[in-house]
Motif scaffolding. Structure first.
Motif, PDB file in Angstrom:
ATOM      1  N   ILE A 314     -19.366  32.244  63.328  1.00 56.08           N
ATOM      2  CA  ILE A 314     -18.585  32.662  64.501  1.00 56.08           C
ATOM      3  C   ILE A 314     -19.396  33.679  65.294  1.00 56.08           C
ATOM      4  CG2 ILE A 314     -16.454  33.736  65.342  1.00 56.08           C
ATOM      5  CD1 ILE A 314     -15.151  33.009  62.679  1.00 56.08           C
ATOM      6  N   PHE A 315     -19.428  33.494  66.611  1.00 56.82           N
ATOM      7  CA  PHE A 315     -20.060  34.450  67.516  1.00 56.82           C
ATOM      8  C   PHE A 315     -18.967  34.996  68.431  1.00 56.82           C
ATOM      9  CE2 PHE A 315     -22.288  35.219  71.654  1.00 56.82           C
ATOM     10  CZ  PHE A 315     -23.117  36.248  71.244  1.00 56.82           C
ATOM     11  N   ALA A 316     -18.681  36.293  68.308  1.00 63.53           N
ATOM     12  CA  ALA A 316     -17.663  36.928  69.143  1.00 63.53           C
ATOM     13  C   ALA A 316     -18.327  37.576  70.351  1.00 63.53           C
ATOM     14  CB  ALA A 316     -16.901  37.984  68.337  1.00 63.53           C
ATOM     15  N   TYR A 317     -17.730  37.376  71.530  1.00 68.46           N
ATOM     16  CA  TYR A 317     -18.238  38.053  72.723  1.00 68.46           C
ATOM     17  C   TYR A 317     -17.064  38.565  73.545  1.00 68.46           C
ATOM     18  CZ  TYR A 317     -17.491  33.431  75.005  1.00 68.46           C
ATOM     19  OH  TYR A 317     -16.967  32.238  75.463  1.00 68.46           O
ATOM     20  N   ALA A 318     -17.238  39.776  74.079  1.00 67.16           N
ATOM     21  CA  ALA A 318     -16.180  40.428  74.845  1.00 67.16           C
ATOM     22  C   ALA A 318     -16.489  40.328  76.331  1.00 67.16           C
ATOM     23  CB  ALA A 318     -16.060  41.890  74.433  1.00 67.16           C
ATOM     24  N   ILE A 319     -15.494  39.927  77.093  1.00 62.75           N
ATOM     25  CA  ILE A 319     -15.609  39.855  78.551  1.00 62.75           C
ATOM     26  C   ILE A 319     -14.784  40.987  79.136  1.00 62.75           C
ATOM     27  CG2 ILE A 319     -15.240  38.415  80.588  1.00 62.75           C
ATOM     28  CD1 ILE A 319     -15.158  35.980  78.661  1.00 62.75           C
ATOM     29  N   SER A 320     -15.433  41.878  79.882  1.00 64.20           N
ATOM     30  CA  SER A 320     -14.716  42.965  80.545  1.00 64.20           C
ATOM     31  C   SER A 320     -15.665  43.634  81.531  1.00 64.20           C
ATOM     32  CB  SER A 320     -14.183  43.989  79.525  1.00 64.20           C
ATOM     33  OG  SER A 320     -15.238  44.574  78.779  1.00 64.20           O
ATOM     34  N   TYR A 321     -15.116  44.481  82.373  1.00 57.27           N
ATOM     35  CA  TYR A 321     -15.968  45.117  83.383  1.00 57.27           C
ATOM     36  C   TYR A 321     -16.909  46.124  82.724  1.00 57.27           C
ATOM     37  CZ  TYR A 321     -17.640  47.071  87.707  1.00 57.27           C
ATOM     38  OH  TYR A 321     -18.468  47.474  88.730  1.00 57.27           O
ATOM     39  N   ASP A 322     -18.188  46.085  83.118  1.00 56.70           N
ATOM     40  CA  ASP A 322     -19.183  46.976  82.502  1.00 56.70           C
ATOM     41  C   ASP A 322     -19.686  48.057  83.456  1.00 56.70           C
ATOM     42  OD1 ASP A 322     -20.746  45.548  84.260  1.00 56.70           O
ATOM     43  OD2 ASP A 322     -22.152  44.791  82.752  1.00 56.70           O
ATOM     44  N   TRP A 323     -19.087  48.184  84.625  1.00 55.29           N
ATOM     45  CA  TRP A 323     -19.421  49.231  85.598  1.00 55.29           C
ATOM     46  C   TRP A 323     -20.836  49.107  86.155  1.00 55.29           C
ATOM     47  CZ3 TRP A 323     -15.458  51.783  87.572  1.00 55.29           C
ATOM     48  CH2 TRP A 323     -14.267  51.776  86.841  1.00 55.29           C
ATOM     49  N   SER A 324     -21.464  47.920  85.990  1.00 55.26           N
ATOM     50  CA  SER A 324     -22.827  47.745  86.510  1.00 55.26           C
ATOM     51  C   SER A 324     -22.848  47.733  88.042  1.00 55.26           C
ATOM     52  CB  SER A 324     -23.439  46.452  85.970  1.00 55.26           C
ATOM     53  OG  SER A 324     -22.662  45.327  86.341  1.00 55.26           O
ATOM     54  N   LYS A 325     -21.713  47.478  88.665  1.00 56.17           N
ATOM     55  CA  LYS A 325     -21.647  47.481  90.134  1.00 56.17           C
ATOM     56  C   LYS A 325     -20.802  48.636  90.651  1.00 56.17           C
ATOM     57  CE  LYS A 325     -22.461  42.532  90.571  1.00 56.17           C
ATOM     58  NZ  LYS A 325     -21.949  41.226  91.030  1.00 56.17           N
ATOM     59  N   GLY A 326     -20.617  49.651  89.806  1.00 51.14           N
ATOM     60  CA  GLY A 326     -19.899  50.836  90.230  1.00 51.14           C
ATOM     61  C   GLY A 326     -18.401  50.609  90.371  1.00 51.14           C
TER      62      GLY A 326
END
Length: 357
Positions: A314-326
């Motif tokens: 299983i490969f878990a990945y989280a999708i959410s805002y990372d603030w890379s665009k402020g």
């Protein structure tokens, strides 16, 4: 030796991965997800996933046989949680964050206790053992790394770093610490009170993540400018060091959009690894063959953190805002979720390579 893998945008059809079987965890966090960790105990037939979030909580999910997750217990902090990790036995979870403290949650009792304190937010906490004694190591923006024996309230030892600690990883006796100003400190945990080696990242921009190889021979570095570096610990292996471009869009005229590499995870069986980034894609790579195994379509938001379970199935990945665009890049409709990708047999297997004698 840069760009050996080529751009991740140049996707051949046979290396394009499939997301159709991916399953979304129910009851996700309510704010950006900063870290995920699976229980590592091979004797435990169940998979548990800890998820740390800016909503001041760490949630622990039991991954059910149908791929769905069921929330079990959670740790409450007084600020955003930046990091989490399991004990080796899988029975307890470590967490740390902006409230400058680290806590341990006992899954059996649901009780959490404070085990560490810094003078500034703790960006990373990792479990390790020394002579069979359970320990934690914490890295903070106060420019220190501290070691904690859970039986004592004061740190067992402390290391002064050059700058704020941004990222940290442990595998066996190998501790790698990435700080501001691109310093990378390597520590042998058998001699934890001094740096075994210090270098500046071969990547020219801010370090986002460091991740130790499965075999402890080296580590990978990811940076904000869509590059990844493979570094071996010992000088005798330095000819194997290289860096490559990833998480970059196809050039539009003279402009190429470049995205941060937010996380790197190594497969526990094959030693291959994943990169995931602000562009909303993840990729599986074979560092020894210098080859990209699979690239995956955009998942609809930045991928902030990733992890393989103990068997690599299983490969878990989280999708959410990372603030890379402020601030302006965020919105109330931005997705916040954890996805579970069932790893197929060929996705993470290394390519057969002819090694020179």
């Amino acid at each position: 030796m840069s760009g050996l893998f080529g751009s991740a945008a140049q996707t051949a059809s046979n290396t394009l991965g499939d997301l159709k079987q991916d399953v979304e965890l129910g009851s996700p966090p309510e704010d950006s997800i900063s870290d995920v960790a699976f229980n590592p105990n091979p004797a435990d037939a169940k998979d548990f996933l800890a998820v740390a979030s800016w909503d001041k909580k760490v949630r622990v999910y039991e991954i059910l046989s149908n791929g769905q997750g069921q929330g079990k217990v959670q740790i409450e902090h007084d600020g955003p949680v930046f990091s989490c990790d399991f004990f080796k036995d899988g029975q307890k979870v470590l967490s740390a964050g902006a409230d400058k403290m680290a806590k341990v949650l006992d899954l059996a009792t649901g009780q959490s206790t404070q085990v560490a304190q810094h003078e500034a937010p703790i960006c990373s906490v990792r479990y390790f053992e020394t002579n069979g004694t359970p320990m934690a190591v914490t890295g903070s923006w106060d420019k220190t790394v501290k070691y904690w024996d859970f039986r004592a309230s004061q740190p067992a030892a402390s290391l002064q770093c050059q700058e704020r600690v941004y990222t940290m990883d442990v595998r066996g006796d190998l501790l790698v610490v990435g700080t501001a100003d691109r310093y990378i400190n390597v520590v042998n945990l058998k001699d934890p009170t001094k740096f075994y080696k210090t270098l500046q990242s071969p990547l020219k921009w801010q370090t986002r993540v460091v991740s130790c190889f499965s075999d402890q021979m080296g580590f990978a570095i990811g940076s904000i400018e869509g590059r990844c570096a493979i570094q071996y610990v010992e000088d005798k292996d330095s000819s194997l060091n290289f860096s490559f471009k990833c998480h970059r869009d196809a050039p539009q005229g003279n402009v190429t959009n470049v995205h941060a590499v937010n996380d790197i995870s190594f497969h526990p069986v094959h030693g291959t690894f994943s990169t995931a980034g602000s562009d909303g894609t993840f990729h599986f790579w074979d560092k020894d063959a210098k080859h990209r195994l699979k690239g995956y379509p955009n998942v609809g938001g930045s991928i902030t953190t990733t992890a393989f379970n103990k068997t690599g199935s299983i490969f878990a990945y989280a999708i959410s805002y990372d603030w890379s665009k402020g601030f302006q890049g965020n919105s109330t409709t931005y997705p916040t979720k954890v996805m579970l990708h069932p790893v197929q047999q060929d996705e993470c297997k290394p390519r057969p390579s002819v090694k020179k004698r």
